[in-house]
Design a protein around this motif. Structure first.
Motif: not given
Length: 168
Positions: A93-95, A106, A110, A115, A119-121
């Motif tokens: 996960f990535v924030v 990102l 993807e 990724l 799973c990322y924000k």
């Protein structure tokens, strides 16, 4: 004849199957099932407390680790981590804070299937700016009392400085 024969594992799916058959979990090899990549020190210090307050025990039970990329410029290094972790079936996960360049990186990850979208924000604002002023004042006042130091900033002053974009 008593001689063992060693065969190479040619495909990652074979390795996954062997690990499954032997009952080897990802955390047995990598030490964690999940990794949360964050951008900076504020997130690294705050997220464990926020997660605990929300009843998320993944940090305490060792299933999740938080990795601080130490600034948005280091997000480019994430690709190397993702290649490695993908082979171990680690959930990633990535924030990160809002930034068009970071969002593009990102999206590229993807597209490369390193990724997953869910799973990322990318926050619209910096992490430090997502909290309401009153909560910041309450937390700082409580911390000041616990640590026996003086904290004199009130909501109006903090809100004014935030609107001006000043660092406090």
């Amino acid at each position: 004849n008593g001689i063992a024969k060693v065969l190479p594992i040619e495909y990652i799916d074979d390795l996954k199957l062997i690990r499954k058959q032997l009952g080897i979990r990802n955390s047995d090899i990598y030490d964690h099932d999940c990794v949360l990549f964050i951008e900076g020190a504020s997130e690294q210090e705050s997220l464990p407390d926020i997660m605990e307050a929300m009843g998320i025990e993944h940090l305490r039970d060792g299933r999740l680790t938080i990795v601080n990329l130490k600034g948005k410029d280091n997000l480019k290094k994430l690709r190397h981590f993702l290649h490695y972790l993908k082979d171990f079936e680690t959930e990633v996960f990535v924030v990160v804070n809002g930034d068009k360049q970071l969002e593009q990186i990102l999206l590229d990850l993807e597209r490369e299937r390193l990724l997953e979208k869910q799973c990322y924000k990318v926050w619209e604002r910096d992490f430090e700016d997502i909290f309401e002023t009153r909560y910041i004042i309450e937390a700082m006042t409580k911390l000041a009392e616990e640590k026996s130091y003086k904290f004199e900033l009130n909501e109006a002053e903090l809100e004014s400085k935030r609107k001006e974009g000043k660092v406090i």
